[in-house]
Design an enzyme around this catalytic site. Sequence first.
Site, short mmCIF file in Angstrom:
data_model
loop_
_atom_site.label_atom_id
_atom_site.label_comp_id
_atom_site.label_asym_id
_atom_site.label_seq_id
_atom_site.Cartn_x
_atom_site.Cartn_y
_atom_site.Cartn_z
N SER A 40 11.53 2.68 8.45
CA SER A 40 11.26 2.18 9.80
C SER A 40 10.28 1.02 9.67
O SER A 40 9.15 1.06 10.11
CB SER A 40 10.67 3.29 10.67
OG SER A 40 9.41 3.71 10.18
N HIS A 153 13.65 9.29 9.57
CA HIS A 153 13.43 9.97 8.29
C HIS A 153 14.19 11.28 8.17
O HIS A 153 14.06 11.98 7.17
CB HIS A 153 11.93 10.22 8.09
CG HIS A 153 11.14 8.96 7.98
ND1 HIS A 153 9.78 8.91 8.14
CD2 HIS A 153 11.52 7.68 7.75
CE1 HIS A 153 9.36 7.66 8.00
NE2 HIS A 153 10.39 6.90 7.77
N GLU A 162 7.09 11.39 13.34
CA GLU A 162 6.23 12.23 12.52
C GLU A 162 5.31 13.12 13.34
O GLU A 162 4.62 12.65 14.24
CB GLU A 162 5.37 11.34 11.60
CG GLU A 162 6.23 10.44 10.75
CD GLU A 162 5.44 9.42 9.94
OE1 GLU A 162 4.22 9.60 9.77
OE2 GLU A 162 6.06 8.45 9.48
N GLU A 203 9.90 12.58 3.98
CA GLU A 203 8.48 12.69 3.62
C GLU A 203 8.06 14.14 3.37
O GLU A 203 6.87 14.46 3.38
CB GLU A 203 7.62 12.03 4.71
CG GLU A 203 7.92 10.54 4.82
CD GLU A 203 6.97 9.77 5.72
OE1 GLU A 203 6.19 10.41 6.46
OE2 GLU A 203 7.02 8.53 5.69
N ASP A 240 3.15 10.16 14.80
CA ASP A 240 3.61 8.79 14.65
C ASP A 240 4.92 8.71 15.43
O ASP A 240 5.94 9.23 14.98
CB ASP A 240 3.83 8.42 13.18
CG ASP A 240 4.31 6.98 13.01
OD1 ASP A 240 4.49 6.29 14.03
OD2 ASP A 240 4.51 6.56 11.86
N GLU A 283 0.00 7.24 16.32
CA GLU A 283 0.37 6.00 15.64
C GLU A 283 1.62 5.40 16.28
O GLU A 283 2.51 6.14 16.71
CB GLU A 283 0.62 6.32 14.17
CG GLU A 283 1.10 5.16 13.31
CD GLU A 283 1.40 5.65 11.89
OE1 GLU A 283 0.78 6.63 11.43
OE2 GLU A 283 2.26 5.05 11.25
N ASP A 310 0.59 0.58 13.26
CA ASP A 310 1.29 0.44 11.97
C ASP A 310 2.19 -0.80 12.05
O ASP A 310 1.78 -1.89 11.62
CB ASP A 310 2.09 1.73 11.71
CG ASP A 310 3.05 1.64 10.55
OD1 ASP A 310 2.95 0.69 9.76
OD2 ASP A 310 3.92 2.53 10.40
N LYS A 335 -0.80 -0.24 4.72
CA LYS A 335 0.29 -0.08 3.75
C LYS A 335 0.32 -1.32 2.87
O LYS A 335 0.56 -2.43 3.37
CB LYS A 335 1.62 0.05 4.48
CG LYS A 335 1.84 1.37 5.22
CD LYS A 335 3.07 1.24 6.10
CE LYS A 335 3.55 2.57 6.64
NZ LYS A 335 4.56 2.36 7.71
N HIS A 363 1.24 5.93 2.59
CA HIS A 363 2.45 5.82 1.76
C HIS A 363 3.56 5.15 2.57
O HIS A 363 3.35 4.77 3.71
CB HIS A 363 2.89 7.23 1.34
CG HIS A 363 3.35 8.08 2.50
ND1 HIS A 363 4.07 9.23 2.36
CD2 HIS A 363 3.20 7.92 3.86
CE1 HIS A 363 4.34 9.74 3.55
NE2 HIS A 363 3.82 8.98 4.47
N LYS A 386 -2.57 9.16 4.69
CA LYS A 386 -1.32 9.73 5.20
C LYS A 386 -0.32 9.65 4.07
O LYS A 386 0.07 8.56 3.65
CB LYS A 386 -0.88 8.90 6.41
CG LYS A 386 0.50 9.26 6.91
CD LYS A 386 0.79 8.55 8.21
CE LYS A 386 2.11 7.82 8.10
NZ LYS A 386 2.69 7.45 9.39
P1 PGA Z 1 8.29 3.93 6.80
O1 PGA Z 1 7.60 5.06 7.67
O2 PGA Z 1 7.69 3.96 5.45
O3 PGA Z 1 9.74 4.34 6.83
O4 PGA Z 1 8.06 2.64 7.53
C1 PGA Z 1 6.24 5.36 7.61
C2 PGA Z 1 5.55 5.08 8.90
O5 PGA Z 1 6.17 4.60 9.88
O6 PGA Z 1 4.36 5.28 9.00
ZN ZN Z 2 4.19 4.54 11.17
#
Ligand code: PGA
Ligand code: ZN
Length: 425
Positions: A40, A153, A162, A203, A240, A283, A310, A335, A363, A386
Amino acid sequence: TIKKVKGHEILDSRGTPTVAATVELSDGSSAWAAVPSGASTGTHEAAELRDGDSGRYHGKGVLKAVHNIDKELAPMLLDMPANDQLTADQTMMALDGTPNKSRLGANAILAVSLALSRAVANSKGVSLFRSLNQLGGYLLPVPMLNILNGGKHAVDSTDFQEFMIMPVGAPTFGEALRMSTEIFHTLKSILRKRWLSTNVGDEGGFAPSLGSNAEALELILQAIEQAGYQPGSDCFLALDAAASELYHDGKYVLEREGRTLTSAELIEFYEKWVADYPIISIEDALFEDDWEGWQLLNTKVGNKVQLVGDDLYVTNIQRLEQGITCRTSNSILIKLNQIGTLSETIAAVDLAHRNDWTTVISHRSGETEDTTIADLAVALGAGQIKTGAPSRGERTCKYNRLLAIEAELGTEARFAGKSAFKHLK
Ligand code: PGA
Ligand code: ZN
């Protein structure tokens, strides 16, 4: 000085190719690092270079990025001082020449950037978290564990991506991990009793097919209590929504609930959830360019919950600055591969901390056995990490690395716990 730089095509946890690099120094020290990959992904992220050659890995190979490491980055970095991360990163960025690293690939550049930092730590003969530490003290982060996976996911799951738990009441990181893992196993038995699927998503969290998003929260609350912990003091909920994925034609579509909401209606939805549930963090509550929506949400609930951007900030200093100026949230997800170098990542964390924002080192849904983010979270005193459920090796390796760091630090180790949220009233 830097003696050798080499790229590799390896696999991530979804079986999709990703980039790794090895860096060797003139004193004989060397190190390897690997880059993760999202599903995503935010529109404003640095570019992940893929081959697009349908004859290999359905177009997802990364041989071009590996070639760029071997043929462009390696000759440029040769004989440069090893312990000047900033110059090395800036050199790679200049050689790329684009604002989003699309020519050489953020995956190529980040692999080298991380391998270099690891090689330097090896050369100093210290752990990576010590080598990267600028603060003096060492703070073990509160884990944010994604124990129920939805959205992109996991197929046929929840709209929100999430559903996480945060064991803030634990005295140490090790105890926090134990509590969370017990809750994870309790959730499994609750799902099983209801004949819901206990297969895991990308995840490592369970991915049951549920009728509503609230049902996910109810199940997790039950798991916390049944495991013997107090929701709202020992352990909190975190979400999230990954709302960029729900956003279509100006509205947010909650498919599982058969509802379509405007930005204002979704904000009301969150207000109600924050009042009804022990939620400590949300998030990507709104989509990545809904700056006004974020502002409104922050004025309504920003003093009660952590609002983490994010896709909104993509670990990018310029977008973070805009967020700080416009008060769009109070926290940023970090990230490495959204921005593509270690130096820029550290700069984003520093900027956030200087403005009293919290940071969550994260991650990606496509991960590897690389554990750099565990060391980074401790080195920068981020306070939160996270990295998925306590399940699947690419997730547990980060938690296990934090256990090792805690053991190495001994009495020097401090656990962030509730102090990670001291800004919340
Ligand atoms: P992604 O998801 O690594 O698929 O972007 C993680 C997140 O959205 O926090
Ligand atoms: Zn996110």
